[in-house]
Enzyme design. Structure first.
Site, PDB file in Angstrom:
ATOM      1  N   LEU A 115       0.838  -1.123  -0.096  1.00 45.45           N
ATOM      2  CA  LEU A 115      -0.130   0.123  -0.050  1.00 45.45           C
ATOM      3  C   LEU A 115       0.838   1.267   0.116  1.00 45.45           C
ATOM      4  O   LEU A 115       0.526   2.359  -0.494  1.00 45.45           O
ATOM      5  CB  LEU A 115      -0.791   0.177   1.180  1.00 45.45           C
ATOM      6  CG  LEU A 115      -2.086  -1.100   1.482  1.00 45.45           C
ATOM      7  CD1 LEU A 115      -2.659  -1.131   2.777  1.00 45.45           C
ATOM      8  CD2 LEU A 115      -2.980  -1.100   0.378  1.00 45.45           C
ATOM      9  N   GLY A 116       2.059   1.077   0.593  1.00 41.30           N
ATOM     10  CA  GLY A 116       2.939   2.294   0.691  1.00 41.30           C
ATOM     11  C   GLY A 116       4.371   1.800   1.150  1.00 41.30           C
ATOM     12  O   GLY A 116       4.254   0.886   1.872  1.00 41.30           O
ATOM     13  N   GLU A 117       5.158   2.834   0.784  1.00 35.17           N
ATOM     14  CA  GLU A 117       6.587   2.378   1.296  1.00 35.17           C
ATOM     15  C   GLU A 117       7.097   3.856   2.017  1.00 35.17           C
ATOM     16  O   GLU A 117       7.165   4.877   1.410  1.00 35.17           O
ATOM     17  CB  GLU A 117       7.429   1.975   0.304  1.00 35.17           C
ATOM     18  CG  GLU A 117       7.436   0.549  -0.129  1.00 35.17           C
ATOM     19  CD  GLU A 117       8.714   0.132  -1.177  1.00 35.17           C
ATOM     20  OE1 GLU A 117       9.727  -0.021  -0.648  1.00 35.17           O
ATOM     21  OE2 GLU A 117       8.066  -0.336  -2.082  1.00 35.17           O
ATOM     22  N   HIS A 165      10.789   5.294   4.626  1.00 35.99           N
ATOM     23  CA  HIS A 165      12.213   5.097   4.953  1.00 35.99           C
ATOM     24  C   HIS A 165      12.692   3.842   6.061  1.00 35.99           C
ATOM     25  O   HIS A 165      13.491   3.272   5.660  1.00 35.99           O
ATOM     26  CB  HIS A 165      12.653   6.351   5.443  1.00 35.99           C
ATOM     27  CG  HIS A 165      14.228   6.475   5.520  1.00 35.99           C
ATOM     28  ND1 HIS A 165      14.957   6.594   4.517  1.00 35.99           N
ATOM     29  CD2 HIS A 165      15.192   6.606   6.568  1.00 35.99           C
ATOM     30  CE1 HIS A 165      16.315   6.456   4.672  1.00 35.99           C
ATOM     31  NE2 HIS A 165      16.316   6.560   6.012  1.00 35.99           N
ATOM     32  N   PHE A 166      11.356   3.461   6.849  1.00 35.65           N
ATOM     33  CA  PHE A 166      11.850   2.673   7.712  1.00 35.65           C
ATOM     34  C   PHE A 166      11.043   1.213   7.362  1.00 35.65           C
ATOM     35  O   PHE A 166      11.066   0.405   8.295  1.00 35.65           O
ATOM     36  CB  PHE A 166      11.421   3.074   9.000  1.00 35.65           C
ATOM     37  CG  PHE A 166      11.779   4.317   9.642  1.00 35.65           C
ATOM     38  CD1 PHE A 166      13.283   4.613   9.715  1.00 35.65           C
ATOM     39  CD2 PHE A 166      11.249   5.578   9.325  1.00 35.65           C
ATOM     40  CE1 PHE A 166      13.765   5.861   9.762  1.00 35.65           C
ATOM     41  CE2 PHE A 166      11.666   6.711   9.586  1.00 35.65           C
ATOM     42  CZ  PHE A 166      13.177   6.773   9.739  1.00 35.65           C
ATOM     43  N   GLY A 167      10.494   1.237   6.382  1.00 29.70           N
ATOM     44  CA  GLY A 167       9.539  -0.227   6.079  1.00 29.70           C
ATOM     45  C   GLY A 167       8.437   0.142   4.879  1.00 29.70           C
ATOM     46  O   GLY A 167       8.488   1.152   4.327  1.00 29.70           O
ATOM     47  N   LYS A 168       7.629  -0.860   4.966  1.00 30.46           N
ATOM     48  CA  LYS A 168       6.462  -0.830   4.137  1.00 30.46           C
ATOM     49  C   LYS A 168       5.231  -0.948   4.795  1.00 30.46           C
ATOM     50  O   LYS A 168       5.195  -1.655   5.753  1.00 30.46           O
ATOM     51  CB  LYS A 168       6.827  -1.445   2.894  1.00 30.46           C
ATOM     52  CG  LYS A 168       6.906  -2.593   3.176  1.00 30.46           C
ATOM     53  CD  LYS A 168       7.308  -3.646   1.975  1.00 30.46           C
ATOM     54  CE  LYS A 168       8.732  -3.314   1.357  1.00 30.46           C
ATOM     55  NZ  LYS A 168       8.768  -4.169   0.180  1.00 30.46           N
ATOM     56  N   VAL A 169       4.212  -0.623   4.021  1.00 29.46           N
ATOM     57  CA  VAL A 169       2.839  -1.036   4.638  1.00 29.46           C
ATOM     58  C   VAL A 169       2.121  -2.012   3.621  1.00 29.46           C
ATOM     59  O   VAL A 169       2.161  -1.642   2.309  1.00 29.46           O
ATOM     60  CB  VAL A 169       1.795   0.246   4.837  1.00 29.46           C
ATOM     61  CG1 VAL A 169       0.373  -0.247   5.343  1.00 29.46           C
ATOM     62  CG2 VAL A 169       2.289   0.884   5.884  1.00 29.46           C
ATOM     63  N   ASP A 223       1.356  16.435  15.028  1.00 34.42           N
ATOM     64  CA  ASP A 223       1.583  16.433  13.680  1.00 34.42           C
ATOM     65  C   ASP A 223       0.482  16.207  13.080  1.00 34.42           C
ATOM     66  O   ASP A 223       0.199  15.368  12.007  1.00 34.42           O
ATOM     67  CB  ASP A 223       2.765  15.522  13.361  1.00 34.42           C
ATOM     68  CG  ASP A 223       3.393  15.650  12.129  1.00 34.42           C
ATOM     69  OD1 ASP A 223       3.277  16.666  11.538  1.00 34.42           O
ATOM     70  OD2 ASP A 223       3.551  14.560  11.514  1.00 34.42           O
TER      71      ASP A 223
END
Length: 409
Positions: free
Chosen positions: A12-14, A16-20, A129
């Site tokens: 679904l998305g990437e 800097h620390f990993g992906k979904v 945020d």
């Protein structure tokens, strides 16, 4: 690919620390979003406490307008966060697609946003945020607040009852946060909600400038242009929220009592706290502890400043004259070529010497392949993060790095 009972699907998305990844519960068929984080990268970038804080925060929150965390597990190399799958995309995309929303549509989403934020504050959670990119929209058009990586809990407050860590996204950050004198987390979140409302109603930011110093000056003054074509009620509530003085700014109760807000308002009902608890133990993640300096509890380590702290050091946010010495390392670094010998990337870099132990490096892509530029930035960032001295690269080191990229590309 499977992770326990979950069948992994498309990405679904990437980040800097990993992906979904999209995932499906093999037993029930229910879909989830699984955030897969790389332990080594988390430790290298020293954000382990941020990840643990996000998990601990999400464990507290059970509200229809907040993304739910259902389960957390970990291996030697990965951390898996099983999250609610929200299939409507970001609020940012919704606004970008339409240019701006109608007052009726914006009011409905704003009501849900305030419900979510008010609930978080009741639980002692301050998001810090809030922005359209961190607000998801489901298939039914309802919002889900996400990304609590910068959130704060009551234990993060100092003896004065205020928060002191300067963080957030530049266009949405509250003026009192920029002053580095401590701030009320609830009121700073309200300011960010006001900026989001302004963006939904107008399609523009209330405070914007390419120069971040000028942007912060505008935020501190708080003179947002409120369009006359908005209804009187919308104009009034925006002025009350975007008040640069947090003492005079309208609070959650005031917003909920406002006539413009109350129109068609149906308060959300939080989920039952007696629901099955999240399967996890934050402390069992066994990530190495890292001490962070925030300028109040400890003196700022001169080689561990973030951009907000750097700008906050200057008088009246005027950086002219702050950089006593400018080291122009590379004006045009040409010849970064790919394996075929074709020039594919043109960059420039400048190094600014703050003092003997602190350097700021500015890297820009003039032209060429964006993927190569991202690779360059990622590799350079990793090198900086693992540098034993924890200092920014000096002039000679930059030359060596650029030379190495020149040969590797």
């Amino acid at each position: 690919m499977r992770m326990g009972k979950y069948e992994m699907g498309r990405t679904l998305g990437e980040g800097h620390f990993g992906k979904v990844k999209l995932a499906r519960d093999a037993d029930t068929g229910r879909t989830f979003a699984i955030k897969i984080l790389d332990r080594q990268r988390i430790l290298a970038m020293k954000i382990n406490e941020q990840i643990k804080r996000e998990i601990a925060t999400l464990k507290l929150l059970k509200h229809p307008n907040v993304v739910r965390l259902y389960e957390v597990s970990a291996s030697k190399t990965k951390i898996y966060m099983v999250l609610e799958y929200v299939n409507g995309g970001e609020l940012f995309d919704k606004i970008a697609l339409k240019g701006k929303l109608t007052e009726k549509e914006a009011r409905k989403l704003f009501q849900q946003l305030i419900d979510a934020v008010a609930y978080c504050h009741e639980k002692g959670v301050y998001h810090r945020d809030l922005k359209p990119e961190n607000v998801l929209v489901d298939a039914k058009g309802n919002i889900k607040v996400s990304d609590f990586g910068l959130s704060a809990l009551p234990q993060n407050q100092l003896k004065d009852g205020l928060l002191h860590t300067t963080c957030g996204s530049p266009n949405y950050i509250a003026p009192e946060v920029l002053l580095n004198k401590g701030y009320d987390g609830s009121m700073s979140d309200i300011w960010s909600c006001g900026v989001i409302l302004y963006v939904m109603l107008t399609g523009n930011l209330p405070f914007d400038d390419q120069n971040v110093v000028v942007l912060y000056q505008k935020i501190l003054k708080g003179n947002a242009h409120i369009p006359k074509w908005l209804s009187q009620g919308a104009q009034h509530i925006l002025r009350k929220i975007l008040d640069p003085n947090p003492i005079m700014r309208i609070d959650v109760d005031g917003i909920k009592a406002h006539e413009w807000f109350k129109k068609g308002y149906a308060p959300a009902v939080p989920f039952n706290d007696d629901e099955e608890d999240i399967s996890m133990d934050v402390d069992s993640l066994n990530m190495t502890e890292v001490t962070y300096h925030n300028g109040i509890q400890d003196k700022i380590a001169i080689n561990q400043m973030n951009a907000f702290q750097l700008i906050g050091m200057s008088s009246c946010l005027d950086l002219s004259g702050f950089f006593e010495k400018e080291l122009k390392v590379i004006q045009d670094c040409k010849g970064l070529a790919n394996s075929r010998g074709q020039e594919s990337l043109l960059i420039s870099a400048e190094v600014f010497e703050i003092n003997e132990s602190l350097y700021v490096v500015e890297l820009k892509k003039s032209s060429g392949d964006c993927s190569l530029y991202r690779k360059l930035c990622e590799t350079l960032s990793e090198d900086l993060g693992t540098c034993k001295s924890q200092q920014f690269l000096k002039q000679d080191s930059i030359r060596q790095e650029i030379g190495r990229y020149n040969s590797s590309f």
